[in-house]
Design a protein around this motif. Structure first.
Motif, PDB file in Angstrom:
ATOM      1  N   TRP A  51      70.291  26.765  28.317  1.00  0.00           N
ATOM      2  CA  TRP A  51      69.458  26.801  27.122  1.00  0.00           C
ATOM      3  C   TRP A  51      69.572  27.707  26.149  1.00  0.00           C
ATOM      4  O   TRP A  51      69.152  27.594  24.826  1.00  0.00           O
ATOM      5  CB  TRP A  51      67.808  26.802  27.913  1.00  0.00           C
ATOM      6  N   THR A  80      68.752  21.901  19.861  1.00  0.00           N
ATOM      7  CA  THR A  80      68.544  20.542  19.762  1.00  0.00           C
ATOM      8  C   THR A  80      68.459  19.632  21.077  1.00  0.00           C
ATOM      9  O   THR A  80      69.684  19.538  21.622  1.00  0.00           O
ATOM     10  CB  THR A  80      69.172  19.895  18.650  1.00  0.00           C
ATOM     11  N   ILE A  81      67.222  18.827  21.075  1.00  0.00           N
ATOM     12  CA  ILE A  81      67.274  17.916  22.300  1.00  0.00           C
ATOM     13  C   ILE A  81      67.185  16.299  21.798  1.00  0.00           C
ATOM     14  O   ILE A  81      66.457  16.107  20.772  1.00  0.00           O
ATOM     15  CB  ILE A  81      66.124  18.307  23.057  1.00  0.00           C
ATOM     16  N   PHE A 138      59.427  21.977  23.905  1.00  0.00           N
ATOM     17  CA  PHE A 138      60.368  22.998  24.190  1.00  0.00           C
ATOM     18  C   PHE A 138      60.592  23.909  22.875  1.00  0.00           C
ATOM     19  O   PHE A 138      60.978  23.641  21.796  1.00  0.00           O
ATOM     20  CB  PHE A 138      62.017  22.004  24.241  1.00  0.00           C
ATOM     21  N   MET A 164      63.072  24.403  19.800  1.00  0.00           N
ATOM     22  CA  MET A 164      64.073  23.306  19.736  1.00  0.00           C
ATOM     23  C   MET A 164      63.651  22.243  18.764  1.00  0.00           C
ATOM     24  O   MET A 164      62.160  21.913  18.570  1.00  0.00           O
ATOM     25  CB  MET A 164      64.004  22.824  21.244  1.00  0.00           C
ATOM     26  N   THR A 174      63.520  18.176  18.782  1.00  0.00           N
ATOM     27  CA  THR A 174      63.555  17.314  19.639  1.00  0.00           C
ATOM     28  C   THR A 174      63.315  15.921  18.851  1.00  0.00           C
ATOM     29  O   THR A 174      62.337  15.558  17.964  1.00  0.00           O
ATOM     30  CB  THR A 174      62.573  17.219  20.776  1.00  0.00           C
ATOM     31  N   CYS A 215      71.859  19.096  23.164  1.00  0.00           N
ATOM     32  CA  CYS A 215      71.353  18.505  24.732  1.00  0.00           C
ATOM     33  C   CYS A 215      71.005  16.839  24.533  1.00  0.00           C
ATOM     34  O   CYS A 215      69.844  16.834  23.980  1.00  0.00           O
ATOM     35  CB  CYS A 215      70.492  19.259  25.298  1.00  0.00           C
ATOM     36  N   MET A 273      69.579  14.474  26.666  1.00  0.00           N
ATOM     37  CA  MET A 273      68.515  14.496  28.311  1.00  0.00           C
ATOM     38  C   MET A 273      68.243  13.142  28.382  1.00  0.00           C
ATOM     39  O   MET A 273      67.758  12.274  27.522  1.00  0.00           O
ATOM     40  CB  MET A 273      67.175  15.462  27.701  1.00  0.00           C
TER      41      MET A 273
END
Length: 175
Positions: A40, A45-46, A66, A69, A71, A109, A111
């Motif tokens: 992490w 960025t997700i 998050f 982050m 997202t 990431c 996800m």
């Protein structure tokens, strides 16, 4: 350029969850927690698809919870804009992510489920995959990978066995 990693936890028969999205079979351990805590720190960025986002909301996790982050949720059915701390993107995912990779920042990431991953693999945008493989055969469920139009070659970076029987693997995508 920023690196995109597709990862998570899966069963040995490559399912992310049961057909009803349940993940009651996951075996959490201190080793996995320590690994994720370090991971992490490397991202800011997700990316996730609509289905993953909706499952997270139903489980009370909220897609934008998050801290620190950015997202992005990719959807053809949700309205573009901001929702509960996330940015809903209706534009072409590959084009959007290609531009995102060029922006300054930490790694990214990807996800959740495999539909968004499929489109990003086919656009040659994913740089690494990493999975915590659990010693269970679910028999059915939400698939990790969906059929793709081409082979994706990988190079092993790490393989680590946890005390609970899980195996952590990371691979570099050969571009």
């Amino acid at each position: 350029m920023r690196k995109i990693t597709f990862g998570g936890a899966n069963s040995l028969d490559n399912y992310l969850a049961r057909p009803d999205h349940a993940v009651d079979w996951l075996l959490w351990c201190d080793e996995a927690h320590a690994y994720m805590a370090e991971y992490w720190k490397t991202i800011d960025t997700i990316l996730m698809g609509r289905k993953t986002y909706e499952v997270a909301l139903k489980q009370g996790q909220g897609g934008g919870d998050f801290q620190g982050m950015s997202t992005y949720v990719f959807s053809r059915t949700l309205n573009a804009g901001s929702d509960k701390g996330v940015t809903i993107v209706s534009a072409d995912a590959a084009e959007f992510v290609r531009d995102l990779k060029k922006q300054p920042g930490k790694d990214i990431c990807l996800m959740g489920g495999g539909e968004l991953a499929k489109s990003l693999f086919e656009a040659d945008l994913i740089d690494e995959i990493g999975f915590n493989i659990h010693p269970v055969l679910l028999g059915s469920g939400i698939p990790l990978f969906h059929p793709m139009s081409r082979q994706i070659d990988l190079e092993l970076r790490e393989c680590k066995t946890f005390k609970n029987g899980c195996v952590l693997v990371t691979y570099r995508v050969k571009h």
